[in-house]
Design a protein around this motif. Sequence first.
Motif, PDB file in Angstrom:
ATOM      1  N   GLY A   1       0.755  -1.332  -0.084  1.00  0.00           N
ATOM      2  CA  GLY A   1      -0.050  -0.060  -0.167  1.00  0.00           C
ATOM      3  C   GLY A   1       0.802   1.333   0.049  1.00  0.00           C
ATOM      4  N   PRO A   2       0.160   2.485  -0.019  1.00  0.00           N
ATOM      5  CA  PRO A   2       0.989   3.565  -0.120  1.00  0.00           C
ATOM      6  C   PRO A   2       1.542   3.857   1.343  1.00  0.00           C
ATOM      7  N   LEU A   3       2.616   4.969   1.407  1.00  0.00           N
ATOM      8  CA  LEU A   3       3.540   5.128   2.207  1.00  0.00           C
ATOM      9  C   LEU A   3       2.782   5.418   3.751  1.00  0.00           C
ATOM     10  N   ASP A   4       1.591   5.966   3.631  1.00  0.00           N
ATOM     11  CA  ASP A   4       0.765   6.444   4.846  1.00  0.00           C
ATOM     12  C   ASP A   4       0.370   5.181   5.430  1.00  0.00           C
ATOM     13  N   GLU A   5      -0.130   4.264   4.677  1.00  0.00           N
ATOM     14  CA  GLU A   5      -0.610   2.912   5.348  1.00  0.00           C
ATOM     15  C   GLU A   5       0.537   2.122   5.869  1.00  0.00           C
ATOM     16  N   ARG A   6       1.771   2.094   5.126  1.00  0.00           N
ATOM     17  CA  ARG A   6       2.698   1.448   5.619  1.00  0.00           C
ATOM     18  C   ARG A   6       3.334   2.204   6.956  1.00  0.00           C
ATOM     19  N   LEU A   7       3.423   3.184   7.094  1.00  0.00           N
ATOM     20  CA  LEU A   7       3.871   3.981   8.505  1.00  0.00           C
ATOM     21  C   LEU A   7       2.901   3.619   9.317  1.00  0.00           C
ATOM     22  N   ALA A   8       1.409   3.741   9.099  1.00  0.00           N
ATOM     23  CA  ALA A   8       0.432   3.304  10.107  1.00  0.00           C
ATOM     24  C   ALA A   8       0.509   1.938  10.692  1.00  0.00           C
ATOM     25  N   ALA A   9       0.814   1.128   9.599  1.00  0.00           N
ATOM     26  CA  ALA A   9       1.028  -0.609  10.165  1.00  0.00           C
ATOM     27  C   ALA A   9       2.274  -0.740  10.916  1.00  0.00           C
ATOM     28  N   ALA A  10       3.245   0.082  10.709  1.00  0.00           N
ATOM     29  CA  ALA A  10       4.332  -0.116  11.570  1.00  0.00           C
ATOM     30  C   ALA A  10       4.102   0.161  12.895  1.00  0.00           C
ATOM     31  N   PHE A  11       3.329   1.337  13.071  1.00  0.00           N
ATOM     32  CA  PHE A  11       3.220   1.772  14.329  1.00  0.00           C
ATOM     33  C   PHE A  11       2.105   0.627  15.037  1.00  0.00           C
ATOM     34  N   GLY A  12       1.135   0.172  14.181  1.00  0.00           N
ATOM     35  CA  GLY A  12       0.317  -0.940  14.810  1.00  0.00           C
ATOM     36  C   GLY A  12       1.051  -1.957  15.031  1.00  0.00           C
ATOM     37  N   GLN A  13       2.226  -2.239  15.228  1.00  0.00           N
ATOM     38  CA  GLN A  13       3.090  -3.458  15.555  1.00  0.00           C
ATOM     39  C   GLN A  13       3.634  -3.306  16.916  1.00  0.00           C
ATOM     40  N   CYS A  14       3.131  -2.018  17.481  1.00  0.00           N
ATOM     41  CA  CYS A  14       3.845  -1.459  18.820  1.00  0.00           C
ATOM     42  C   CYS A  14       2.716  -1.678  20.118  1.00  0.00           C
ATOM     43  N   ALA A  15       3.009  -2.036  21.076  1.00  0.00           N
ATOM     44  CA  ALA A  15       2.320  -2.034  22.236  1.00  0.00           C
ATOM     45  C   ALA A  15       2.483  -0.811  23.213  1.00  0.00           C
ATOM     46  N   GLY A  16       3.455  -0.092  23.099  1.00  0.00           N
ATOM     47  CA  GLY A  16       3.703   1.001  23.949  1.00  0.00           C
ATOM     48  C   GLY A  16       4.266   2.129  23.307  1.00  0.00           C
ATOM     49  N   PRO A  17       5.077   3.041  23.853  1.00  0.00           N
ATOM     50  CA  PRO A  17       5.643   4.253  23.195  1.00  0.00           C
ATOM     51  C   PRO A  17       6.670   3.764  21.986  1.00  0.00           C
ATOM     52  N   ALA A  18       6.617   4.521  20.846  1.00  0.00           N
ATOM     53  CA  ALA A  18       7.122   4.387  19.597  1.00  0.00           C
ATOM     54  C   ALA A  18       7.807   5.380  19.056  1.00  0.00           C
ATOM     55  N   LEU A  19       9.091   5.268  18.513  1.00  0.00           N
ATOM     56  CA  LEU A  19       9.511   6.359  17.459  1.00  0.00           C
ATOM     57  C   LEU A  19       9.930   5.734  16.314  1.00  0.00           C
ATOM     58  N   LEU A  20       9.576   6.383  15.300  1.00  0.00           N
ATOM     59  CA  LEU A  20       9.995   5.915  13.949  1.00  0.00           C
ATOM     60  C   LEU A  20      10.645   6.724  13.125  1.00  0.00           C
ATOM     61  N   VAL A  21      11.773   6.304  12.529  1.00  0.00           N
ATOM     62  CA  VAL A  21      12.786   7.067  11.750  1.00  0.00           C
ATOM     63  C   VAL A  21      12.822   6.439  10.344  1.00  0.00           C
ATOM     64  N   GLY A  22      13.440   7.225   9.355  1.00  0.00           N
ATOM     65  CA  GLY A  22      13.645   6.485   8.017  1.00  0.00           C
ATOM     66  C   GLY A  22      15.192   6.434   7.849  1.00  0.00           C
ATOM     67  N   MET A  23      15.577   5.948   6.513  1.00  0.00           N
ATOM     68  CA  MET A  23      16.713   5.549   6.469  1.00  0.00           C
ATOM     69  C   MET A  23      17.506   6.767   5.634  1.00  0.00           C
ATOM     70  N   ASP A  24      16.815   7.878   5.552  1.00  0.00           N
ATOM     71  CA  ASP A  24      17.298   8.981   4.536  1.00  0.00           C
ATOM     72  C   ASP A  24      18.114  10.201   5.484  1.00  0.00           C
ATOM     73  N   THR A  25      18.404   9.595   6.841  1.00  0.00           N
ATOM     74  CA  THR A  25      19.352  10.750   7.325  1.00  0.00           C
ATOM     75  C   THR A  25      20.394  10.096   8.145  1.00  0.00           C
ATOM     76  N   PRO A  26      21.480   9.946   7.458  1.00  0.00           N
ATOM     77  CA  PRO A  26      22.758   9.173   8.030  1.00  0.00           C
ATOM     78  C   PRO A  26      23.371  10.213   9.012  1.00  0.00           C
ATOM     79  N   GLN A  27      22.858  11.418   9.203  1.00  0.00           N
ATOM     80  CA  GLN A  27      23.492  12.181  10.273  1.00  0.00           C
ATOM     81  C   GLN A  27      22.910  12.123  11.515  1.00  0.00           C
ATOM     82  N   LEU A  28      22.130  11.005  11.412  1.00  0.00           N
ATOM     83  CA  LEU A  28      21.516  10.683  12.887  1.00  0.00           C
ATOM     84  C   LEU A  28      22.516  10.279  13.837  1.00  0.00           C
ATOM     85  N   THR A  29      22.309  10.769  15.057  1.00  0.00           N
ATOM     86  CA  THR A  29      23.178  10.198  16.479  1.00  0.00           C
ATOM     87  C   THR A  29      22.351   9.681  17.250  1.00  0.00           C
TER      88      THR A  29
END
Length: 218
Positions: free
Chosen positions: A76-104
């Motif tokens: 499905g489209p990206l909004d559905e894929r992001l929604a489904a990822a959060f749906g896998q979590c039972a508590g607080p969750a933080l989602l990031v992508g792979m497009d920011t290699p400057q992440l620390t």
Amino acid sequence: MTTLLVIAKAPVPGRVKTRLTPPFTPEEAATLAEAALADTLAAVLATPARRRVLVLDGAPGPWLPQGIEVIPQTAGPLDERLAAAFGQCAGPALLVGMDTPQLTPELLAPTLAPDAWQECDAWFGPAADGGFWALGLATPEPDLLRGVPMSVPETGAVQRRRLTAAGLVVRDLPELRDVDTARDATLVAAIAPGSRFAAAHGRLAAGVRCPAPTTVVR
């Protein structure tokens, strides 16, 4: 503790970072994508988390480090894929992508601190292109993402309004630049000179060719 989600595509030529081609070839674009993903996963591994989950479009490869759980992206489209990822979590969750290699780990630290969710319902990391590089939810609710237009200049603004309209208290993270274009790649490599991404970019940029545009799978 918080679950850390990384949503990503497997770094396969012609399937990832297609906007880098040209000047980079599909193989070179995939090399940069793999380096960016490796940097992102390293940052995630260096932070305290309940779970560290790669939500992957494609198959894992030798680039996958130990300590990362892998689940497949839904269709499905990206909004559905992001929604489904959060749906896998039972508590607080933080989602990031792979497009920011400057992440620390330091950038992620506020969202993982003992008081991260005190008087806070959501974390939001804006991206320079108008999107967002991070989204955290104290109570993962997939409907907060469904219907948000993705990959357009107003994506971030719409997503943040969706959070506040739901009555959530939102804390903001620093703005980061996604690597989408060759110019983005140059700027991000300069910001994070010690990263795998910067090393790969330096090697490739030194001998880059500018072929005719290549037809790739998008």
